[in-house]
Design an enzyme around this catalytic site. Sequence first.
Site, PDB file in Angstrom:
ATOM      1  N   ARG A 139      44.881  -0.390 -31.580  1.00 36.31           N
ATOM      2  CA  ARG A 139      43.761  -1.038 -30.873  1.00 36.31           C
ATOM      3  C   ARG A 139      44.207  -1.621 -29.541  1.00 36.31           C
ATOM      4  O   ARG A 139      43.474  -1.562 -28.556  1.00 36.31           O
ATOM      5  CB  ARG A 139      43.150  -2.129 -31.745  1.00 36.31           C
ATOM      6  CG  ARG A 139      42.117  -1.573 -32.726  1.00 36.31           C
ATOM      7  CD  ARG A 139      41.866  -2.503 -33.879  1.00 36.31           C
ATOM      8  NE  ARG A 139      41.279  -3.760 -33.476  1.00 36.31           N
ATOM      9  CZ  ARG A 139      41.437  -4.914 -34.138  1.00 36.31           C
ATOM     10  NH1 ARG A 139      42.174  -4.954 -35.215  1.00 36.31           N
ATOM     11  NH2 ARG A 139      40.853  -5.999 -33.709  1.00 36.31           N
ATOM     12  N   ARG A 189      40.559  -7.593 -42.121  1.00 36.56           N
ATOM     13  CA  ARG A 189      39.825  -6.360 -41.830  1.00 36.56           C
ATOM     14  C   ARG A 189      40.695  -5.128 -42.044  1.00 36.56           C
ATOM     15  O   ARG A 189      41.896  -5.182 -41.875  1.00 36.56           O
ATOM     16  CB  ARG A 189      39.331  -6.393 -40.370  1.00 36.56           C
ATOM     17  CG  ARG A 189      38.023  -7.145 -40.224  1.00 36.56           C
ATOM     18  CD  ARG A 189      37.699  -7.499 -38.789  1.00 36.56           C
ATOM     19  NE  ARG A 189      38.018  -6.454 -37.825  1.00 36.56           N
ATOM     20  CZ  ARG A 189      37.843  -6.589 -36.525  1.00 36.56           C
ATOM     21  NH1 ARG A 189      37.336  -7.716 -36.026  1.00 36.56           N
ATOM     22  NH2 ARG A 189      38.148  -5.634 -35.695  1.00 36.56           N
ATOM     23  N   ARG A 249      33.035  -1.020 -23.500  1.00 34.04           N
ATOM     24  CA  ARG A 249      34.432  -0.842 -23.878  1.00 34.04           C
ATOM     25  C   ARG A 249      35.096   0.279 -23.083  1.00 34.04           C
ATOM     26  O   ARG A 249      36.305   0.476 -23.176  1.00 34.04           O
ATOM     27  CB  ARG A 249      34.436  -0.387 -25.294  1.00 34.04           C
ATOM     28  CG  ARG A 249      34.981  -1.059 -26.503  1.00 34.04           C
ATOM     29  CD  ARG A 249      35.914  -2.124 -26.513  1.00 34.04           C
ATOM     30  NE  ARG A 249      36.509  -2.247 -27.822  1.00 34.04           N
ATOM     31  CZ  ARG A 249      36.079  -3.066 -28.789  1.00 34.04           C
ATOM     32  NH1 ARG A 249      35.076  -3.857 -28.579  1.00 34.04           N
ATOM     33  NH2 ARG A 249      36.706  -3.097 -29.934  1.00 34.04           N
TER      34      ARG A 249
END
Length: 213
Positions: A171, A160, A88
């Site tokens: 995000r 979520r 990531r």
Amino acid sequence: MKLILLGAPGAGKGTVAKLLTKMDGSVQISTGDILRGAVAAGTELGKQAEAAMKAGDLVSDDLIMGIMEERLQQDDCKAGYLLDGFPRTIPQAEALKVLLDKMGEKLDCAVEIDVPRDVILDRLTTRRTCTQCGEIYNVKSNPPKVEGVCDKCGGPVVQRDDETEEAISNRLNVYNEQTAPLVGFYKNEGLLLSVKATSSDAVIDAIKEKLGQ
Ligand code: ADP
Ligand code: ZN
């Protein structure tokens, strides 16, 4: 096959990975699923990861590399693996390279799934996830047969914690800043396959063609 799946949250990495596992027995390794499992189980790892995850920030590279070093050496990885949500960051990609060299292994390619931002936003706000097995649903296009109950395992299907509007927007920013540079990294390594596609089947076809399958 040994693949990395790159792409923004909601690009379909998990769905593509699940379809690929059916082709040749490769295992899907999702760092997000591993971390969510640890949070649900209340382990030490879960406690360390929980706050960052809830805010949509990244968990530390050290923590992630610890998990992945162990995971990639397990027996089921011999059949191949589909890395979903890892690496990531550039430091994770560099550490993975060192680890794979040490293990004498080579990636087949890194697949970038490139999906327009409006599609991503729509998908993330309508996405629902089974907290027990990780199966992904969508309230509009693919709801579970019984609302809130997983078709596969009967577990609870919920939105979520990090799928509030604020966390989603964070995000996506984190992706653009920290993960998008991996596209250049894998291009330099000669491993990049970039697919502009909104259907998982089109992504699978592009991968098959690239791997000559
Ligand atoms: P997404 O659906 O956004 O791709 P994931 O399920 O892959 O989400 O990950 C959920 C969260 O878990 C991330 O927002 C981050 O906090 C943490 N996480 C997962 N994988 C990594 C990673 N490789 N490095 C750092 N944090 C990670
Ligand atoms: Zn389930």
